[in-house]
Design a protein around this motif. Structure first.
Motif, PDB file in Angstrom:
ATOM      1  N   ARG A  75      75.422 -35.609  39.359  1.00 55.91           N
ATOM      2  CA  ARG A  75      74.254 -35.029  39.088  1.00 55.91           C
ATOM      3  C   ARG A  75      73.169 -35.888  39.390  1.00 55.91           C
ATOM      4  NH1 ARG A  75      75.958 -29.666  38.238  1.00 55.91           N
ATOM      5  NH2 ARG A  75      77.403 -29.779  36.651  1.00 55.91           N
ATOM      6  N   THR A  76      72.114 -35.576  40.097  1.00 55.15           N
ATOM      7  CA  THR A  76      70.758 -36.326  40.479  1.00 55.15           C
ATOM      8  C   THR A  76      69.807 -35.741  39.666  1.00 55.15           C
ATOM      9  OG1 THR A  76      70.429 -34.797  42.351  1.00 55.15           O
ATOM     10  CG2 THR A  76      71.743 -36.672  42.783  1.00 55.15           C
ATOM     11  N   LEU A  77      68.886 -36.612  39.717  1.00 53.83           N
ATOM     12  CA  LEU A  77      67.451 -36.186  39.263  1.00 53.83           C
ATOM     13  C   LEU A  77      66.893 -35.298  40.010  1.00 53.83           C
ATOM     14  CD1 LEU A  77      66.138 -39.728  38.063  1.00 53.83           C
ATOM     15  CD2 LEU A  77      66.960 -38.194  36.665  1.00 53.83           C
ATOM     16  N   ALA A  78      66.258 -34.030  39.028  1.00 55.24           N
ATOM     17  CA  ALA A  78      65.613 -33.245  39.819  1.00 55.24           C
ATOM     18  C   ALA A  78      63.950 -33.651  39.861  1.00 55.24           C
ATOM     19  CB  ALA A  78      65.523 -32.012  38.957  1.00 55.24           C
ATOM     20  N   THR A  79      63.466 -33.581  41.025  1.00 54.21           N
ATOM     21  CA  THR A  79      61.930 -34.117  41.324  1.00 54.21           C
ATOM     22  C   THR A  79      61.171 -33.061  40.691  1.00 54.21           C
ATOM     23  OG1 THR A  79      62.279 -33.106  43.509  1.00 54.21           O
ATOM     24  CG2 THR A  79      62.655 -35.557  43.399  1.00 54.21           C
ATOM     25  N   ALA A  80      60.039 -33.419  39.760  1.00 54.67           N
ATOM     26  CA  ALA A  80      59.386 -32.474  39.117  1.00 54.67           C
ATOM     27  C   ALA A  80      58.088 -32.205  40.463  1.00 54.67           C
ATOM     28  CB  ALA A  80      58.519 -33.148  37.900  1.00 54.67           C
ATOM     29  N   ALA A  81      57.829 -31.058  39.830  1.00 47.74           N
ATOM     30  CA  ALA A  81      56.550 -30.487  40.591  1.00 47.74           C
ATOM     31  C   ALA A  81      55.232 -31.380  40.156  1.00 47.74           C
ATOM     32  CB  ALA A  81      56.379 -28.982  40.535  1.00 47.74           C
ATOM     33  N   PRO A  82      54.474 -31.698  41.440  1.00 54.96           N
ATOM     34  CA  PRO A  82      53.398 -32.499  40.781  1.00 54.96           C
ATOM     35  C   PRO A  82      52.409 -31.511  39.909  1.00 54.96           C
ATOM     36  CG  PRO A  82      53.331 -31.718  43.178  1.00 54.96           C
ATOM     37  CD  PRO A  82      54.618 -31.351  42.573  1.00 54.96           C
ATOM     38  N   VAL A  83      51.901 -32.313  39.273  1.00 57.38           N
ATOM     39  CA  VAL A  83      50.977 -31.665  37.961  1.00 57.38           C
ATOM     40  C   VAL A  83      49.696 -31.654  38.607  1.00 57.38           C
ATOM     41  CG1 VAL A  83      50.023 -31.796  35.546  1.00 57.38           C
ATOM     42  CG2 VAL A  83      52.415 -32.456  36.137  1.00 57.38           C
ATOM     43  N   ARG A  84      48.677 -30.604  38.558  1.00 60.43           N
ATOM     44  CA  ARG A  84      47.459 -30.480  38.891  1.00 60.43           C
ATOM     45  C   ARG A  84      46.549 -30.537  37.977  1.00 60.43           C
ATOM     46  NH1 ARG A  84      45.160 -24.826  41.260  1.00 60.43           N
ATOM     47  NH2 ARG A  84      45.135 -24.328  38.990  1.00 60.43           N
ATOM     48  N   MET A  85      45.701 -31.613  38.117  1.00 60.50           N
ATOM     49  CA  MET A  85      44.789 -31.874  37.169  1.00 60.50           C
ATOM     50  C   MET A  85      43.490 -31.031  37.226  1.00 60.50           C
ATOM     51  SD  MET A  85      46.157 -34.176  35.220  1.00 60.50           S
ATOM     52  CE  MET A  85      44.671 -34.798  34.282  1.00 60.50           C
ATOM     53  N   LEU A  86      43.032 -30.426  36.285  1.00 62.10           N
ATOM     54  CA  LEU A  86      41.812 -29.487  36.191  1.00 62.10           C
ATOM     55  C   LEU A  86      40.429 -30.336  35.599  1.00 62.10           C
ATOM     56  CD1 LEU A  86      43.353 -26.204  34.586  1.00 62.10           C
ATOM     57  CD2 LEU A  86      42.950 -26.833  37.059  1.00 62.10           C
ATOM     58  N   SER A  87      39.433 -30.020  36.435  1.00 56.42           N
ATOM     59  CA  SER A  87      38.203 -30.618  36.026  1.00 56.42           C
ATOM     60  C   SER A  87      37.844 -30.035  34.509  1.00 56.42           C
ATOM     61  CB  SER A  87      37.105 -30.672  37.157  1.00 56.42           C
ATOM     62  OG  SER A  87      36.652 -29.035  37.216  1.00 56.42           O
ATOM     63  N   PRO A  88      36.991 -30.531  33.922  1.00 58.18           N
ATOM     64  CA  PRO A  88      36.565 -30.055  32.517  1.00 58.18           C
ATOM     65  C   PRO A  88      36.111 -28.522  32.874  1.00 58.18           C
ATOM     66  CG  PRO A  88      35.773 -32.309  32.619  1.00 58.18           C
ATOM     67  CD  PRO A  88      36.393 -31.944  33.821  1.00 58.18           C
ATOM     68  N   LEU A  89      35.156 -28.249  33.860  1.00 58.70           N
ATOM     69  CA  LEU A  89      34.687 -27.245  34.371  1.00 58.70           C
ATOM     70  C   LEU A  89      35.802 -26.148  34.664  1.00 58.70           C
ATOM     71  CD1 LEU A  89      32.196 -25.146  34.513  1.00 58.70           C
ATOM     72  CD2 LEU A  89      32.333 -26.002  36.994  1.00 58.70           C
ATOM     73  N   GLN A  90      36.912 -26.465  35.146  1.00 62.09           N
ATOM     74  CA  GLN A  90      37.903 -25.764  35.628  1.00 62.09           C
ATOM     75  C   GLN A  90      38.782 -25.183  34.603  1.00 62.09           C
ATOM     76  OE1 GLN A  90      39.752 -28.290  38.492  1.00 62.09           O
ATOM     77  NE2 GLN A  90      38.976 -26.901  40.279  1.00 62.09           N
ATOM     78  N   GLN A  91      38.853 -26.298  33.462  1.00 57.30           N
ATOM     79  CA  GLN A  91      39.400 -26.203  32.330  1.00 57.30           C
ATOM     80  C   GLN A  91      38.713 -25.065  31.328  1.00 57.30           C
ATOM     81  OE1 GLN A  91      40.455 -29.659  30.008  1.00 57.30           O
ATOM     82  NE2 GLN A  91      41.884 -28.753  28.790  1.00 57.30           N
ATOM     83  N   ALA A  92      37.669 -25.121  31.183  1.00 58.66           N
ATOM     84  CA  ALA A  92      36.953 -24.321  30.437  1.00 58.66           C
ATOM     85  C   ALA A  92      36.960 -22.862  30.935  1.00 58.66           C
ATOM     86  CB  ALA A  92      35.318 -24.713  30.354  1.00 58.66           C
ATOM     87  N   SER A  93      36.707 -22.764  32.224  1.00 52.33           N
ATOM     88  CA  SER A  93      37.024 -21.131  32.723  1.00 52.33           C
ATOM     89  C   SER A  93      38.451 -20.795  32.642  1.00 52.33           C
ATOM     90  CB  SER A  93      36.629 -21.677  34.290  1.00 52.33           C
ATOM     91  OG  SER A  93      35.389 -21.937  34.639  1.00 52.33           O
ATOM     92  N   ALA A  94      39.459 -21.793  32.669  1.00 54.84           N
ATOM     93  CA  ALA A  94      40.915 -21.207  32.366  1.00 54.84           C
ATOM     94  C   ALA A  94      40.884 -20.536  30.836  1.00 54.84           C
ATOM     95  CB  ALA A  94      41.903 -22.130  32.714  1.00 54.84           C
ATOM     96  N   MET A  95      40.327 -21.630  30.294  1.00 55.45           N
ATOM     97  CA  MET A  95      40.309 -21.037  28.701  1.00 55.45           C
ATOM     98  C   MET A  95      39.740 -19.623  28.409  1.00 55.45           C
ATOM     99  SD  MET A  95      40.044 -24.897  27.124  1.00 55.45           S
ATOM    100  CE  MET A  95      39.569 -24.283  25.378  1.00 55.45           C
ATOM    101  N   LEU A  96      38.645 -19.277  29.060  1.00 57.86           N
ATOM    102  CA  LEU A  96      37.889 -18.226  28.854  1.00 57.86           C
ATOM    103  C   LEU A  96      38.289 -17.056  29.759  1.00 57.86           C
ATOM    104  CD1 LEU A  96      34.201 -19.492  29.304  1.00 57.86           C
ATOM    105  CD2 LEU A  96      35.309 -18.608  27.252  1.00 57.86           C
ATOM    106  N   GLY A  97      39.318 -17.498  30.604  1.00 61.35           N
ATOM    107  CA  GLY A  97      40.269 -16.464  31.192  1.00 61.35           C
ATOM    108  C   GLY A  97      39.701 -15.969  32.751  1.00 61.35           C
TER     109      GLY A  97
END
Length: 102
Positions: A75-97
């Motif tokens: 068994r080998t390590l599975a490589t994780a998908a890169p995590v996308r960082m959101l800007s504060p504006l993008q994060q607020a927009s995502a929280m509002l839907g």
């Protein structure tokens, strides 16, 4: 089977590896592992027991290659998908839907 680990040739057999690992307790590990019998052993532990060399002398890839050729399940390590960082504006927009633009 002849294989080279840490620039040294070894004659390894499946039964020889099974015999070497008999009575050895698996160390806890989170990396690559080899299934020997019903136990999951860290690759570096198997390499150390089988070759009697220091773990710093060989790579996990060398041992994985040899154990795979002998017919062990690895068994080998599975490589994780890169995590996308959101800007504060993008994060607020995502929280509002609202759709998030990149």
């Amino acid at each position: 089977m002849r294989c080279v680990i840490a620039r040294f040739p070894f004659e390894l057999t499946k039964s020889g590896v099974l015999e070497s690992m008999k009575g050895i307790k698996p160390e806890p590990g989170t990396g690559e592992s080899v299934i020997i019998g019903r136990r999951h052993y860290p690759v570096k532990q198997v390499g150390q027991v089988v070759t009697r060399q220091d773990r710093r002398d060989f790579s996990a890839a060398e041992v994985l290659r040899a154990m795979t050729q002998l017919g062990f399940t690895c068994r080998t390590l599975a490589t994780a998908a890169p995590v996308r960082m959101l800007s504060p504006l993008q994060q607020a927009s995502a929280m509002l839907g609202a759709p998030v633009s990149v």
